[in-house]
Design a protein around this motif. Structure first.
Motif, mmCIF file in Angstrom:
data_model
loop_
_atom_site.group_PDB
_atom_site.id
_atom_site.type_symbol
_atom_site.label_atom_id
_atom_site.label_comp_id
_atom_site.label_asym_id
_atom_site.label_seq_id
_atom_site.Cartn_x
_atom_site.Cartn_y
_atom_site.Cartn_z
ATOM 1 N N GLY A 67 32.150 4.794 -19.516
ATOM 2 C CA GLY A 67 32.119 5.490 -18.240
ATOM 3 C C GLY A 67 31.041 6.559 -18.151
ATOM 4 N N PHE A 68 30.527 6.705 -16.928
ATOM 5 C CA PHE A 68 29.537 7.733 -16.600
ATOM 6 C C PHE A 68 30.175 8.658 -15.560
ATOM 7 N N TYR A 69 30.378 9.928 -15.922
ATOM 8 C CA TYR A 69 31.152 10.845 -15.083
ATOM 9 C C TYR A 69 30.256 11.821 -14.315
ATOM 10 N N GLY A 70 29.410 12.531 -15.021
ATOM 11 C CA GLY A 70 28.537 13.498 -14.376
ATOM 12 C C GLY A 70 29.232 14.828 -14.139
ATOM 13 N N ALA A 71 28.634 15.643 -13.279
ATOM 14 C CA ALA A 71 29.143 16.982 -12.989
ATOM 15 C C ALA A 71 30.351 16.914 -12.062
ATOM 16 N N LEU A 72 31.282 17.845 -12.269
ATOM 17 C CA LEU A 72 32.435 17.963 -11.377
ATOM 18 C C LEU A 72 32.083 18.926 -10.250
ATOM 19 N N PRO A 73 32.283 18.516 -8.987
ATOM 20 C CA PRO A 73 31.862 19.333 -7.844
ATOM 21 C C PRO A 73 32.464 20.739 -7.872
ATOM 22 N N GLU A 74 31.655 21.702 -7.476
ATOM 23 C CA GLU A 74 32.033 23.110 -7.328
ATOM 24 C C GLU A 74 32.577 23.718 -8.622
ATOM 25 N N THR A 75 32.085 23.235 -9.753
ATOM 26 C CA THR A 75 32.379 23.828 -11.058
ATOM 27 C C THR A 75 31.073 23.863 -11.843
#
Length: 216
Positions: A67-75
């Protein structure tokens, strides 16, 4: 030899018996041809039900994904790419349509600060599950050498350990290499689209996966 025997009998028999004997001889030859044709077609007849059995077939698939997740919004946090393990169950209604349900779990590394969530050992447990429908471009058991192209769409959740559980849409594409009527290698990609913490921004988490699909 049969032809010589028939000629001999024709010479010895009366005229009305000759006609009857000739018709019988022709019938026997026709029956033998039909039997020979049937035997020649037996392999095709034997394998033909494989396609018919696809409708209403239950299948189970354990799989592994990356899996490729990336950045979590507004964190300030992001999730590193990592391995997920899951399972999928499907019920094929007809050759081209099926319903499915799946669940998978992963423990990606967390980079940065994730507010309100206690992360142990730098890893966060993330679950994805969904249920939906699948459409196949080429029914299993179709033309020789052709692999099915399968599109799936479902609704479910993306759940973060100690954090939020967000509504997610699962969009996927897959194919399968049929090894036997009851075993296939299935591979594809899925995009879980969700609103992180119910509205803090759209999150795309993409997984490529491969599994062994067993059919009953």
């Amino acid at each position: 030899m049969e032809a010589h025997l028939a000629i001999l009998l024709l010479r010895m028999a009366p005229e009305n018996a000759l006609i009857s004997l000739l018709n019988r001889y022709r019938s026997i030859r026709v029956y033998r041809k039909l039997i020979a044709i049937t035997i020649a077609l037996m392999p095709a007849i034997w394998t033909a039900p494989a396609e018919a059995q696809l409708g209403g077939r239950l299948s189970a698939e354990p799989y592994v994904a990356y899996g490729f997740y990336g950045a979590l919004p507004e964190t300030t946090a992001s999730l590193e790419a990592g391995i997920a393990y899951g399972g999928r169950i499907a019920f094929r209604l007809v050759d081209q349509w099926a319903v499915f349900g799946n669940f998978q779990r992963s423990t990606p590394q967390v980079v940065g600060n994730l507010p309100g969530v206690q992360v142990e050992g730098g890893e966060l447990e993330v679950d994805h599950w969904s249920g939906g429908i699948e459409f196949s471009y080429v029914p299993r058991g179709g033309a020789s050498g052709m692999l099915p192209i399968q599109l799936e769409a479902g609704l479910g959740q993306a759940r973060y350990e100690g954090g939020s559980a967000d509504l997610a849409v699962n969009l996927g594409i897959a194919s399968a290499l049929q090894l036997s009527p009851n075993l296939a290698i299935r591979y594809g990609a899925n995009d879980y689209v969700s609103n992180y913490r119910d509205g803090n921004g759209v999150e795309h988490q993409v997984f490529v996966r491969i599994g062994a699909e067993l059919s009953l």
